[in-house]
Design a protein around this motif. Structure first.
Motif, PDB file in Angstrom:
ATOM      1  N   GLN A 184      -6.505   1.529  11.415  1.00 43.69           N
ATOM      2  CA  GLN A 184      -6.431   2.891  10.713  1.00 43.69           C
ATOM      3  C   GLN A 184      -5.327   3.160  10.309  1.00 43.69           C
ATOM      4  O   GLN A 184      -5.372   3.768   9.199  1.00 43.69           O
ATOM      5  CB  GLN A 184      -7.337   3.931  11.775  1.00 43.69           C
ATOM      6  CG  GLN A 184      -8.015   4.871  11.119  1.00 43.69           C
ATOM      7  CD  GLN A 184      -8.889   5.778  12.472  1.00 43.69           C
ATOM      8  OE1 GLN A 184      -8.568   5.459  13.537  1.00 43.69           O
ATOM      9  NE2 GLN A 184      -9.729   6.627  11.951  1.00 43.69           N
ATOM     10  N   GLY A 185      -4.245   3.078  10.979  1.00 39.52           N
ATOM     11  CA  GLY A 185      -3.146   3.644  10.516  1.00 39.52           C
ATOM     12  C   GLY A 185      -2.330   2.482   9.360  1.00 39.52           C
ATOM     13  O   GLY A 185      -2.202   3.220   8.619  1.00 39.52           O
ATOM     14  N   LEU A 186      -2.989   1.383   9.315  1.00 37.56           N
ATOM     15  CA  LEU A 186      -2.848   0.618   8.086  1.00 37.56           C
ATOM     16  C   LEU A 186      -3.336   1.432   6.904  1.00 37.56           C
ATOM     17  O   LEU A 186      -2.737   1.455   5.773  1.00 37.56           O
ATOM     18  CB  LEU A 186      -3.085  -0.785   8.156  1.00 37.56           C
ATOM     19  CG  LEU A 186      -2.382  -1.888   8.956  1.00 37.56           C
ATOM     20  CD1 LEU A 186      -3.047  -3.060   8.759  1.00 37.56           C
ATOM     21  CD2 LEU A 186      -0.906  -1.762   8.410  1.00 37.56           C
ATOM     22  N   GLU A 187      -4.595   1.757   6.993  1.00 40.14           N
ATOM     23  CA  GLU A 187      -5.448   2.299   5.910  1.00 40.14           C
ATOM     24  C   GLU A 187      -4.373   3.650   5.435  1.00 40.14           C
ATOM     25  O   GLU A 187      -4.338   3.807   4.092  1.00 40.14           O
ATOM     26  CB  GLU A 187      -6.417   2.865   6.239  1.00 40.14           C
ATOM     27  CG  GLU A 187      -7.729   1.482   6.359  1.00 40.14           C
ATOM     28  CD  GLU A 187      -8.978   1.911   6.777  1.00 40.14           C
ATOM     29  OE1 GLU A 187      -9.573   3.107   6.911  1.00 40.14           O
ATOM     30  OE2 GLU A 187      -9.918   0.859   6.874  1.00 40.14           O
ATOM     31  N   GLU A 188      -4.074   4.357   6.345  1.00 36.15           N
ATOM     32  CA  GLU A 188      -3.294   5.643   5.902  1.00 36.15           C
ATOM     33  C   GLU A 188      -1.870   5.213   5.282  1.00 36.15           C
ATOM     34  O   GLU A 188      -1.615   5.647   4.325  1.00 36.15           O
ATOM     35  CB  GLU A 188      -3.080   6.344   7.320  1.00 36.15           C
ATOM     36  CG  GLU A 188      -4.321   7.107   7.755  1.00 36.15           C
ATOM     37  CD  GLU A 188      -4.086   7.451   9.175  1.00 36.15           C
ATOM     38  OE1 GLU A 188      -3.152   7.586   9.742  1.00 36.15           O
ATOM     39  OE2 GLU A 188      -5.159   7.653   9.796  1.00 36.15           O
ATOM     40  N   ASP A 189      -1.332   4.233   5.877  1.00 35.67           N
ATOM     41  CA  ASP A 189      -0.129   3.743   5.290  1.00 35.67           C
ATOM     42  C   ASP A 189      -0.133   3.367   3.806  1.00 35.67           C
ATOM     43  O   ASP A 189       0.464   3.585   2.916  1.00 35.67           O
ATOM     44  CB  ASP A 189       0.756   2.389   5.918  1.00 35.67           C
ATOM     45  CG  ASP A 189       1.288   2.968   7.288  1.00 35.67           C
ATOM     46  OD1 ASP A 189       1.190   4.278   7.771  1.00 35.67           O
ATOM     47  OD2 ASP A 189       1.406   2.142   8.257  1.00 35.67           O
ATOM     48  N   VAL A 190      -1.296   2.572   3.669  1.00 33.23           N
ATOM     49  CA  VAL A 190      -1.458   1.971   2.124  1.00 33.23           C
ATOM     50  C   VAL A 190      -1.866   2.977   1.206  1.00 33.23           C
ATOM     51  O   VAL A 190      -1.339   3.126   0.150  1.00 33.23           O
ATOM     52  CB  VAL A 190      -2.640   0.932   2.303  1.00 33.23           C
ATOM     53  CG1 VAL A 190      -2.796   0.319   0.972  1.00 33.23           C
ATOM     54  CG2 VAL A 190      -2.059  -0.122   3.036  1.00 33.23           C
ATOM     55  N   LYS A 191      -2.684   4.104   1.689  1.00 32.10           N
ATOM     56  CA  LYS A 191      -2.931   5.121   1.103  1.00 32.10           C
ATOM     57  C   LYS A 191      -1.777   5.847   0.481  1.00 32.10           C
ATOM     58  O   LYS A 191      -1.336   6.461  -0.651  1.00 32.10           O
ATOM     59  CB  LYS A 191      -3.908   6.091   1.816  1.00 32.10           C
ATOM     60  CG  LYS A 191      -4.305   7.320   1.214  1.00 32.10           C
ATOM     61  CD  LYS A 191      -5.552   7.311   0.386  1.00 32.10           C
ATOM     62  CE  LYS A 191      -5.835   8.696  -0.482  1.00 32.10           C
ATOM     63  NZ  LYS A 191      -6.845   8.459  -1.512  1.00 32.10           N
ATOM     64  N   ASP A 206       1.170   4.804   0.176  1.00 34.71           N
ATOM     65  CA  ASP A 206       1.961   4.014  -0.589  1.00 34.71           C
ATOM     66  C   ASP A 206       1.563   4.064  -1.896  1.00 34.71           C
ATOM     67  O   ASP A 206       2.223   3.793  -3.018  1.00 34.71           O
ATOM     68  CB  ASP A 206       2.205   2.595   0.125  1.00 34.71           C
ATOM     69  CG  ASP A 206       3.597   2.388   1.209  1.00 34.71           C
ATOM     70  OD1 ASP A 206       3.987   3.383   1.217  1.00 34.71           O
ATOM     71  OD2 ASP A 206       3.726   1.330   1.435  1.00 34.71           O
ATOM     72  N   THR A 207       0.166   3.505  -2.191  1.00 35.22           N
ATOM     73  CA  THR A 207      -0.513   3.241  -3.244  1.00 35.22           C
ATOM     74  C   THR A 207      -1.366   4.185  -3.747  1.00 35.22           C
ATOM     75  O   THR A 207      -1.734   4.234  -4.917  1.00 35.22           O
ATOM     76  CB  THR A 207      -1.143   1.976  -3.159  1.00 35.22           C
ATOM     77  OG1 THR A 207      -2.369   2.263  -2.204  1.00 35.22           O
ATOM     78  CG2 THR A 207      -0.296   0.874  -2.810  1.00 35.22           C
ATOM     79  N   THR A 240       2.921  -6.762  -2.748  1.00 38.01           N
ATOM     80  CA  THR A 240       3.842  -6.111  -3.544  1.00 38.01           C
ATOM     81  C   THR A 240       3.696  -5.882  -5.062  1.00 38.01           C
ATOM     82  O   THR A 240       3.567  -4.966  -5.544  1.00 38.01           O
ATOM     83  CB  THR A 240       5.490  -6.669  -3.348  1.00 38.01           C
ATOM     84  OG1 THR A 240       5.695  -7.065  -2.171  1.00 38.01           O
ATOM     85  CG2 THR A 240       6.548  -5.904  -4.205  1.00 38.01           C
ATOM     86  N   ALA A 241       2.882  -7.048  -5.655  1.00 41.24           N
ATOM     87  CA  ALA A 241       2.863  -7.053  -7.023  1.00 41.24           C
ATOM     88  C   ALA A 241       1.393  -6.663  -7.491  1.00 41.24           C
ATOM     89  O   ALA A 241       1.098  -6.418  -8.670  1.00 41.24           O
ATOM     90  CB  ALA A 241       3.080  -8.496  -7.449  1.00 41.24           C
ATOM     91  N   GLY A 250      -5.915  -0.826  -9.601  1.00 39.45           N
ATOM     92  CA  GLY A 250      -6.794  -0.251 -10.391  1.00 39.45           C
ATOM     93  C   GLY A 250      -6.552   1.320 -10.596  1.00 39.45           C
ATOM     94  O   GLY A 250      -7.047   1.953 -11.430  1.00 39.45           O
ATOM     95  N   ASN A 251      -5.683   1.824  -9.702  1.00 40.01           N
ATOM     96  CA  ASN A 251      -5.473   3.115  -9.973  1.00 40.01           C
ATOM     97  C   ASN A 251      -4.189   3.669 -10.503  1.00 40.01           C
ATOM     98  O   ASN A 251      -3.551   4.880 -10.118  1.00 40.01           O
ATOM     99  CB  ASN A 251      -5.768   4.042  -8.440  1.00 40.01           C
ATOM    100  CG  ASN A 251      -4.779   3.459  -7.556  1.00 40.01           C
ATOM    101  OD1 ASN A 251      -4.210   2.273  -7.603  1.00 40.01           O
ATOM    102  ND2 ASN A 251      -4.459   4.028  -6.341  1.00 40.01           N
ATOM    103  N   GLU A 252      -3.426   2.590 -10.834  1.00 37.45           N
ATOM    104  CA  GLU A 252      -2.114   2.995 -11.403  1.00 37.45           C
ATOM    105  C   GLU A 252      -2.184   3.596 -12.955  1.00 37.45           C
ATOM    106  O   GLU A 252      -3.154   3.527 -13.486  1.00 37.45           O
ATOM    107  CB  GLU A 252      -1.281   1.500 -11.550  1.00 37.45           C
ATOM    108  CG  GLU A 252      -0.995   0.738 -10.427  1.00 37.45           C
ATOM    109  CD  GLU A 252      -2.159  -0.044  -9.737  1.00 37.45           C
ATOM    110  OE1 GLU A 252      -3.338  -0.018 -10.517  1.00 37.45           O
ATOM    111  OE2 GLU A 252      -2.084  -0.584  -8.956  1.00 37.45           O
TER     112      GLU A 252
END
Ligand code: SF4
Ligand code: SF4
Lengths: 240, 514
Positions: B212-219, B221-222, B506-507, B511-513
């Motif tokens: 869950q923590g990972l999902e939050e972090d990625v959210k 970040d990206t 990283t690269a 799709g939401n950029e």
């Protein structure tokens, strides 16, 4: 003396054939429960046959590994192979044409074999790592092979023996008709050492010759995802 | 064996100006003392708690049993000619100079005993053929030096008969276990995988929190809603990954990457709490039984969750077990006609290789044009690739031999601009082990691990100095952990090592950029 040598060769041949057959049966009967080819490996049986052929004929892995050992080892083995082929003339009448053809090469091969052996033996003294792993039996094995090569070459170049009689002796042996063997010390030593080699074969590291064909890292195809491979003793675990 | 509190001294060997073969330093590593497993750790996985009464005969009997069960062992005991071609091929020999770390000498620790009890010359003339009785000294040497082999199989590449010292080491470990002499680190871990589901002993709820923590972090970040699902029935893909991926650095960066790949490709996937570990330390101790039991968790999870595909994350030995052994052990694969394996194989989608490596999945998607990358995001990195031994010499990826080398490199080149190869002779099937494989990734063996890393560190130094390499990618959890620890001993930053999917992560464009 002829009778003694005849008996010796019957015993040696028996030990060699029965012994090696027994060891091969042991290799063949022992299951290989897991697929462990050293990858990248061929994915088909044909590919495996090719890989094996390259190992047996060219010593491919050894070539990648150490050029000195490869050069001396290959020289010795190919020399030995030609020398053995050359000796077929003592067992065939009429001599097969290809055996007749290679006779002159067989002589060079004898020198190549002796040179290869001498160089391999020198490494056992000169290279610290190989000195460390050498056992007395490694030295004796080289002495034995070199002794065979040396006595053989000596009979060719220094102290001829009556090879027609030698041939008659061996042709006779094959049909259990014992013919006189020329009384020649060089020949006696040569034949004695050969018989010894035949006798130790099944009990020694010479088993590497059949062994390579059974080495799972070399003789298995790399196809574990496509075909299921289960050894009989492992299959029993599934029935529990 | 030293008391567990004896501090091992750790020393990195000097870089060699010319990588010549080291002179022998007999007994240089005789002081290496792997911790002996406590009785509860041995017993928990079905072995006697401590060295048993009459262990000598029992060990010999076990050796006889293994000689009948493993053709590799039988053929390799008989076939070595002491040619010496393998003597300079082991990273532990190169790093320590201890002659017992030469592969043939390591085999000889067992072969000498084999000769004594199983061959005629050894029974008649032990001295002549170098045969020895099974004594406590011999056993101590076994424990010391078979725990200085990472089972990397580099020697088997170079032996003219393909003699694989790893097979001998595994057999030796199985024999030692059968008489009650286990290695603490490995046995503790095997215990944990059975009890909790993974090597690190991370229980289900903690795992859920982490994800869950990972999902939050990625959210954060990206901005994308990348999911890291656990125990989702009916997902298409079951991902089995080393548990280090859940929280160790840099491992977790690759886990983030896998999630992004599945997200970008629109593939539904799940992790399993029961099979939250790809690693299989059963292989390290040569135990078919343990290896099978550990692998069986994955089969059960796959059946339970009803997945169509099984994918393995970045882990070297796990991929060897998955690729080479899973079909044999558990039926995860194809081509079976027995009911046990067919039960699972009819559930799995035959259009995909079962199991697949995450790199195969990502590379297929790249080739299909289903992933987009901003390669310049990796421009701060000059990347090299370290082939992990179990992937390189014990597995494959894709359809062709050597795919295990080409596919990870192709991925790196697809997601980054700066790629450099290390010296030939240190890569692909000739790659050097990181120095921490085979169940040796434990602190009491740090000195050995640092020394064993020498050949790889030299190759890395050459490209770091010459080409400015500042990132070494690898696809193995053990390599990552080992390098993180030993890089500083050689003057590198520990953050220099990371996963291939860390670079993907990283690269990749989600799709939401804007
Ligand atoms: S398997 Fe690897 S670690 Fe073991 S002896 Fe061979 S080269 Fe050394
Ligand atoms: S290369 Fe093979 S045959 Fe030669 S010493 Fe090493 S293990 Fe023995």
């Amino acid at each position: 003396m002829s009778l003694l040598f005849a008996i010796l060769f019957y015993v040696a041949a028996l030990v060699l054939v029965v012994g090696v057959a027994y060891r091969i049966r042991e290799f063949a009967r022992t299951p290989a429960p897991l697929l462990i080819p050293t990858t990248p490996a061929p994915t088909s049986t044909g590919g495996v046959a090719l890989r094996m052929a390259r190992e047996v004929v060219l010593f491919e892995s050894l070539f990648k590994s150490n050029l000195w050992i490869w050069a001396f080892g290959w020289l010795f083995h190919m020399g030995l192979f030609l020398v053995l082929a050359r000796h077929l003339r003592y067992f065939t009448e009429p001599v097969w044409s290809w055996v007749a053809l290679i006779q002159p090469f067989g002589i060079y091969a004898g020198f190549a074999m002796a040179a290869g052996l001498a160089a391999l033996w020198a490494r056992r003294f000169l290279v610290e790592r190989i000195r460390y792993i050498s056992t007395p039996s490694d030295h004796l094995m080289l002495a034995l092979l070199l002794g065979i090569a040396a006595t053989g070459l000596a009979m060719k170049f220094l102290m001829h023996t009556d090879i027609v009689a030698v041939k008659a002796f061996f042709l006779g042996l094959m049909v259990f008709d014992i013919q006189p063997l020329p009384a020649h010390p060089g020949l006696y030593v040569h034949l004695l050492l050969v018989a010894l080699l035949m006798i130790v074969f099944p009990f020694s590291k010479l088993l590497h010759a059949p062994g390579i064909f059974f080495s799972p890292t070399r003789n298995q195809a790399d196809n574990p995802r496509e075909a299921r491979h289960v050894a009989p003793w492992a299959a029993k675990l599934e029935q529990q | 064996m030293a008391a567990p509190d004896a501090k091992p001294k750790v020393e990195a060997p000097a870089y060699r100006e010319f990588p010549t073969i080291p002179a022998l330093q007999p007994e240089a590593m005789a002081g290496s003392n792997p911790y002996v497993a406590a009785d509860k750790h041995n017993e928990a996985i079905g072995f006697p708690g401590a060295l048993v009464e009459g262990w000598e005969q029992k060990a010999i009997a076990k050796m006889g049993e293994l000689l009948g069960k493993y053709r590799s062992l039988r053929v390799y005991m008989d076939s070595c000619v002491h040619c010496g071609a393998c003597t300079d091929k082991c990273h532990y020999f190169i790093g320590t100079g201890d002659p017992k770390n030469m592969p043939v000498a390591r085999q000889e620790l067992m072969r000498s005993v084999y000769r004594r009890y199983f061959t005629l010359p050894g029974k008649l003339f032990p001295g002549l053929v170098g045969a020895r009785d099974m004594t406590k000294d011999v056993l101590d040497d076994w424990f010391r030096y078979y725990n200085q082999c990472s089972e990397c199989r580099r020697c088997s590449v170079f032996c003219p008969y393909g003699i694989d010292t790893a097979e001998v080491t595994m057999a030796a470990k199985e024999i030692m276990h059968s008489v009650g002499l286990g290695h603490k680190y490995v046995n503790e871990i095997i215990g944990k995988v059975h009890k909790i589901g993974n090597n690190l002993g991370l229980p289900g709820p903690a795992l859920e929190d982490t994800l869950q923590g990972l999902e939050e972090d990625v959210k954060e970040d990206t901005g994308a809603d990348v999911r890291y699902p656990l125990d989702v029935k009916g997902a298409e893909v079951l991902l089995v990954t080393p548990s280090a991926d859940f929280f160790a650095e840099p491992h977790v960066e690759s886990l983030i990457g896998y999630g992004k790949v599945f997200h970008a490709a629109g593939i539904s996937w799940t992790l399993s709490s029961a099979a939250s570990e790809a690693g299989n330390f059963g292989m390290f101790i040569g135990s078919y039984d343990q290896m099978r039991k550990i692998a069986m968790r994955v089969r059960e999870a796959a059946l339970e969750l009803g997945v169509k595909r099984i994918v393995v994350g970045e882990c070297g030995h796990a991929w060897r077990v998955a690729y080479s052994f899973w079909n044999t052990l558990t039926g995860i694969g194809a081509g079976a006609n027995d009911p046990f394996a067919v039960e699972l194989q009819k559930q799995l989608d035959p259009n995909y290789k079962q199991p697949s490596h995450i790199c195969e999945v990502t590379w297929d998607l790249i080739r299909q044009g289903r992933l987009k990358f901003d390669k310049s995001a990796n421009d701060h990195r000059i990347i090299t690739f370290h082939d992990s031994c179990n992937v390189a010499r014990g597995s494959r990826m894709g359809d062709d031999p050597g795919g295990q080398f080409d596919i990870p490199r192709a991925i790196i080149k697809a997601v980054a601009n700066n790629y450099v190869e290390m010296a030939r002779g240190t890569t692909r099937e000739k790659t050097f082990c990181c120095g921490g494989g085979g169940g040796l990734l434990t602190d009491e063996l740090l000195d050995l691990r640092v020394k064993g890393a020498l050949p790889r560190m030299e190759a890395l130094k050459a490209v770091a100095d010459g080409k400015g390499v500042n990132f070494m990618a690898t696809i193995c959890a053990i390599c990552k952990a080992q390098f993180t620890k030993v890089l500083p001993f050689y003057g590198f930053k520990m953050g220099m090592v990371g996963g291939v999917h860390q670079l993907v992560s990283t690269a990749i464009q989600l799709g939401n950029e804007q």
